[in-house]
Design a protein around this motif. Structure first.
Motif, PDB file in Angstrom:
ATOM      1  N   ASP A  10       0.867  -1.174   0.000  1.00 38.44           N
ATOM      2  CA  ASP A  10       0.000   0.000   0.000  1.00 38.44           C
ATOM      3  C   ASP A  10       0.905   1.225   0.000  1.00 38.44           C
ATOM      4  N   GLU A  11       1.012   1.903  -1.145  1.00 43.70           N
ATOM      5  CA  GLU A  11       1.916   3.054  -1.260  1.00 43.70           C
ATOM      6  C   GLU A  11       1.544   4.191  -0.330  1.00 43.70           C
ATOM      7  N   SER A  12       0.270   4.300   0.046  1.00 41.05           N
ATOM      8  CA  SER A  12      -0.143   5.415   0.896  1.00 41.05           C
ATOM      9  C   SER A  12       0.497   5.341   2.287  1.00 41.05           C
ATOM     10  N   ARG A  13       1.023   4.169   2.660  1.00 42.23           N
ATOM     11  CA  ARG A  13       1.661   4.017   3.972  1.00 42.23           C
ATOM     12  C   ARG A  13       3.109   4.514   3.975  1.00 42.23           C
ATOM     13  N   PHE A  14       3.630   4.869   2.822  1.00 44.20           N
ATOM     14  CA  PHE A  14       5.027   5.256   2.720  1.00 44.20           C
ATOM     15  C   PHE A  14       5.158   6.615   2.056  1.00 44.20           C
ATOM     16  N   VAL A  47       3.497   4.609  -8.206  1.00 41.11           N
ATOM     17  CA  VAL A  47       2.511   4.196  -9.197  1.00 41.11           C
ATOM     18  C   VAL A  47       2.014   5.357 -10.058  1.00 41.11           C
ATOM     19  N   GLU A  48       2.011   6.570  -9.532  1.00 40.36           N
ATOM     20  CA  GLU A  48       1.532   7.693 -10.350  1.00 40.36           C
ATOM     21  C   GLU A  48       2.458   8.002 -11.522  1.00 40.36           C
ATOM     22  N   THR A  49       3.645   7.421 -11.552  1.00 38.14           N
ATOM     23  CA  THR A  49       4.560   7.621 -12.685  1.00 38.14           C
ATOM     24  C   THR A  49       4.342   6.582 -13.780  1.00 38.14           C
ATOM     25  N   ALA A  50       3.452   5.619 -13.543  1.00 39.82           N
ATOM     26  CA  ALA A  50       3.216   4.529 -14.497  1.00 39.82           C
ATOM     27  C   ALA A  50       2.355   4.984 -15.664  1.00 39.82           C
ATOM     28  N   LEU A  63      -2.791   5.212 -20.988  1.00 38.18           N
ATOM     29  CA  LEU A  63      -3.434   5.764 -19.796  1.00 38.18           C
ATOM     30  C   LEU A  63      -2.364   6.085 -18.773  1.00 38.18           C
ATOM     31  N   ASP A  64      -2.515   7.207 -18.098  1.00 41.09           N
ATOM     32  CA  ASP A  64      -1.603   7.538 -17.013  1.00 41.09           C
ATOM     33  C   ASP A  64      -1.972   6.705 -15.797  1.00 41.09           C
ATOM     34  N   GLY A  65      -0.960   6.199 -15.123  1.00 47.35           N
ATOM     35  CA  GLY A  65      -1.194   5.408 -13.926  1.00 47.35           C
ATOM     36  C   GLY A  65      -1.466   3.955 -14.258  1.00 47.35           C
ATOM     37  N   PRO A  66      -1.668   3.159 -13.223  1.00 44.92           N
ATOM     38  CA  PRO A  66      -1.928   1.739 -13.447  1.00 44.92           C
ATOM     39  C   PRO A  66      -3.350   1.532 -13.952  1.00 44.92           C
ATOM     40  N   ALA A  68      -5.199  -1.264 -13.185  1.00 41.85           N
ATOM     41  CA  ALA A  68      -5.967  -1.850 -12.082  1.00 41.85           C
ATOM     42  C   ALA A  68      -6.025  -0.876 -10.914  1.00 41.85           C
ATOM     43  N   ASP A  69      -7.200  -0.755 -10.341  1.00 40.10           N
ATOM     44  CA  ASP A  69      -7.375   0.089  -9.161  1.00 40.10           C
ATOM     45  C   ASP A  69      -7.412  -0.825  -7.945  1.00 40.10           C
ATOM     46  N   SER A  70      -6.293  -0.907  -7.241  1.00 38.85           N
ATOM     47  CA  SER A  70      -6.238  -1.765  -6.066  1.00 38.85           C
ATOM     48  C   SER A  70      -5.479  -1.060  -4.962  1.00 38.85           C
ATOM     49  N   LYS A  71      -5.675  -1.536  -3.741  1.00 37.99           N
ATOM     50  CA  LYS A  71      -5.032  -0.917  -2.595  1.00 37.99           C
ATOM     51  C   LYS A  71      -3.519  -1.129  -2.627  1.00 37.99           C
ATOM     52  N   GLU A  72      -3.085  -2.337  -2.980  1.00 37.65           N
ATOM     53  CA  GLU A  72      -1.659  -2.638  -3.050  1.00 37.65           C
ATOM     54  C   GLU A  72      -1.171  -2.480  -4.487  1.00 37.65           C
ATOM     55  N   GLN A  73      -0.016  -1.858  -4.625  1.00 35.63           N
ATOM     56  CA  GLN A  73       0.581  -1.633  -5.931  1.00 35.63           C
ATOM     57  C   GLN A  73       1.924  -2.353  -6.020  1.00 35.63           C
ATOM     58  N   LEU A  74       2.330  -2.700  -7.224  1.00 39.61           N
ATOM     59  CA  LEU A  74       3.639  -3.301  -7.447  1.00 39.61           C
ATOM     60  C   LEU A  74       4.695  -2.256  -7.143  1.00 39.61           C
ATOM     61  N   GLY A  75       5.576  -2.563  -6.188  1.00 43.42           N
ATOM     62  CA  GLY A  75       6.578  -1.594  -5.762  1.00 43.42           C
ATOM     63  C   GLY A  75       8.005  -1.986  -6.097  1.00 43.42           C
ATOM     64  N   GLY A  76       8.222  -3.237  -6.491  1.00 42.53           N
ATOM     65  CA  GLY A  76       9.564  -3.671  -6.825  1.00 42.53           C
ATOM     66  C   GLY A  76       9.580  -5.162  -7.094  1.00 42.53           C
ATOM     67  N   PHE A  77      10.764  -5.672  -7.405  1.00 44.66           N
ATOM     68  CA  PHE A  77      10.868  -7.090  -7.732  1.00 44.66           C
ATOM     69  C   PHE A  77      12.285  -7.582  -7.518  1.00 44.66           C
TER      70      PHE A  77
END
Length: 115
Positions: A10-14, A47-50, A63-66, A68-77
């Protein structure tokens, strides 16, 4: 076999300057290197840079952004090269991302090398 560990959170936590998790990720990365299983990986920009690109009936849409609209976003791998799924799951459980969100484990489809 190579597996990708996809880290969702959840990106909003960071915040962009939040470095609280830097030390655990550095230690985890060093453990992967020390075990000789790290094949690649990186952190992603917020995610806003996607951008999401689609081809529909020969027409490209961006489209700007992801998408899928979900609470958790892909943050790394991480990409790891381990003997089997059990090993990959053990490494995923040790990842700091497993305590902040989830770590998806996916085997890579190995493409044949060009001649």
């Amino acid at each position: 076999m190579k597996y990708m560990l996809l880290l969702y959170r959840d990106e909003s936590r960071f915040t962009r300057t939040d470095n609280d998790m830097s030390a655990p990720y550095i230690a985890y990365t060093q453990a992967l290197i020390g075990a000789g299983v790290l094949a690649g990986g990186d952190r992603l920009q917020p995610v806003e840079t996607a951008s999401t690109v689609r081809q529909v009936n020969g027409e490209t849409t961006v489209l700007d952004g992801p998408y899928a609209d979900s609470k958790e976003q892909l943050g790394g791998f991480f990409i790891i090269d381990v003997p089997d799924l059990d090993s990959a799951l053990q490494w995923a459980a040790r990842c700091p991302g497993a305590t902040q969100g989830s770590v998806e484990v996916r085997p890579l489809w190995m493409m044949p090398k060009p001649a």
